[in-house]
Design a protein around this motif. Structure first.
Motif: not given
Length: 521
Positions: A442-443, A342-344, A463-467, A419-420
């Protein structure tokens, strides 16, 4: 909150006696004289007395991760039903993982299972203890008007916090707003979600008005008015009150005291507890420390001081029996390949969250830090959790003498999550999309990633950043449920009944039909 307060020397037996006295209405026929003749009537007198009582409610949160061989034989049950059960983690087949954890990993959920009874008990114990404070504020005591305002607000914050956890877990749990003195009428019926949200938000509103904006260094970790406002905004996101959430969360983002830490890893380091990103953090003490004033040793004997820490290292560190350095690691929890994927590329959070083959692995053995390159053979996914571990946390002073517990605080609610949540409310509530995008960026920027590409799907990006931002923290499961993505995440293993967990069978039986079981259990 790590200062000495004499009232915290009162042991678990005294707390039990106080509870019994209150439940029975302090009957003259109950002639118990605990320890130094302290009773409910004399205990709730000074500010220190009330501080001790409110800390007892906080200590019920610690017990979510408690270990015991004397009550339900808990083994960090909250991790099983909030992290193991998600797509972030799996049970390590190379380790002797207990059955409750394996069942959670396989989405096998039963009303008679230990985790649900354990957490339900801790939640309502915490509510009960908050209600004890509220019930005694207006009696004869030495409190000032300001003391009563602050303590009442703090008790209501905790009561709301616990009810919110119960709502997320069980859907329609009982609403416990007062002490029931009739021992024969202890059972409560299901509440409605509407009534739960109303009560939770009312308590949080009073907490936001009555709590201080900050505490002195001797009371670090106690809830603040900003924490209450933050939780209120989160509750409104779950309620899908987008306009209310935008107002509350936007106020915290624009005017609150929080900021992102420069380095993502700072959020999980033993050396940077209660930092600027921390909104609400579960406090743990040091070796044999009665200086940790949240602690009443609820899940074990008073002389088992390791219970004042968390068993994260014991359950999560790579399994020593497979060759990992250290002394006590069981290696139950291992990251899934799905999470790793899931990580870029270039996302610095991956290395803080997951340790993979060849990366340096740190642990503690005796009084020393030990290290070795991580061997993929230690885990059936070829990886192990890094969050809350690493070189800084492999510090002997962070471990109990028996190495069965660590004292690194649990970061429950971080500004990054807020923030998310704010971005989500703006996106779903048709708010300012530019502001929403900025929260996400920002995240991303802190993680070493560029801004979102123009025209990106902001909801999917959020949703991606939150995971990946909150991986292995106790939030993913509830997002899966409320985003209605269970079938997409788990495929044919998903069962809609899992949107809520079962009420413990023991509670159903005790209620004599007053508490109704959730559908499908």
């Amino acid at each position: 909150m790590k200062r000495n307060i004499i009232v915290m020397k009162i042991n678990k037996l005294l707390l039990l006696i106080i509870s019994i006295l209150t439940l029975t209405g302090c009957s003259d026929q109950l002639d118990l004289q605990p320890l130094d003749r302290l009773t409910v009537d004399t205990f709730y007198n000074t500010r220190s007395d009330f501080d001790g009582a409110i800390f007892a409610s906080y200590s019920s949160i610690q017990d979510f991760w408690g270990t015991s061989t004397e009550t339900l034989s808990e083994r960090g049950e909250f991790w099983k039903i909030t992290t193991m059960i998600t797509d972030d983690l799996s049970a390590n087949n190379l380790s002797n993982v207990d059955q409750a954890a394996r069942d959670a990993d396989a989405l096998i959920v039963r009303a008679a299972d230990k985790p649900y009874a354990s957490i339900y008990t801790q939640i309502y114990e915490g509510i009960y203890r908050a209600n004890l404070v509220l019930a005694n504020l207006d009696g004869e005591n030495e409190l000032t008007a300001e003391d009563k305002t602050v303590l009442g607000a703090e008790a209501k914050f905790l009561r709301a916090w616990f009810h919110f956890q119960a709502l997320k877990l069980f859907g329609t749990p009982p609403l416990a707003m007062e002490i029931i003195t009739d021992i024969n009428s202890q059972a409560l019926p299901n509440s409605t979600q509407a009534d739960l949200y109303t009560a939770i938000l009312a308590d949080l509103g009073e907490a936001a008005s009555g709590l201080p904006v900050s505490w002195d260094s001797g009371n670090t970790g106690r809830a603040t008015s900003w924490a209450a406002r933050s939780v209120m905004g989160k509750v409104k996101v779950f309620q899908e009150d987008w306009a209310g959430a935008i107002t509350d969360l936007g106020n915290v983002v624009d005017s609150g005291p929080y900021s992102l830490m420069p380095n993502y890893s700072d959020n999980f380091s033993f050396l940077s507890e209660n930092n600027s990103e921390s909104i609400f953090e579960i406090q743990f003490g040091g070796p044999f420390s009665d200086d940790n004033i949240w602690v009443f040793d609820d899940t074990h004997s008073e002389d088992f001081k390791a219970s004042q820490g968390t068993g994260r290292a014991y359950y999560w560190e790579a399994r020593v029996g497979l060759g990992a350095p250290g002394r006590r690691g069981l290696g139950w929890y291992v990251p899934t390949q799905d999470l790793i994927d899931a990580y870029e590329p270039g996302d610095s959070r991956l290395a803080v969250t997951v340790i993979q083959e060849g990366e340096m692995y740190y642990a503690v053995n005796g009084g020393a830090t030990v290290e070795a390159p991580f061997d993929a053979a230690w885990s059936d996914t070829g990886a192990t959790p890094a969050k809350y571990f690493g070189q800084e946390n492999a510090n002997p002073s962070n471990y109990s003498p028996n190495l069965g517990a660590t004292f690194n605080n649990e970061r429950w609610f971080r500004f990054a999550e807020l923030k998310l949540l704010y971005a989500e409310a703006l996106i779903r509530g048709s708010g300012d999309q530019t502001v929403a995008e900025q929260q996400i960026n920002d995240i991303r920027n802190r993680a070493g990633l560029p801004d979102l590409a123009p025209g990106s799907d902001l909801l999917a990006a959020m949703m991606q950043e939150k995971r990946v931002e909150l991986a292995m923290e106790p939030h993913r499961w509830f997002d899966i449920v409320r985003w209605d993505i269970g079938a997409a995440v788990f495929g044919g293993d998903w069962d809609p009944k899992l949107e809520v967990f079962p009420f413990p069978l023991s509670e159903i039986d005790r209620s004599n039909g007053l508490l109704n079981q959730n559908s499908g259990y």
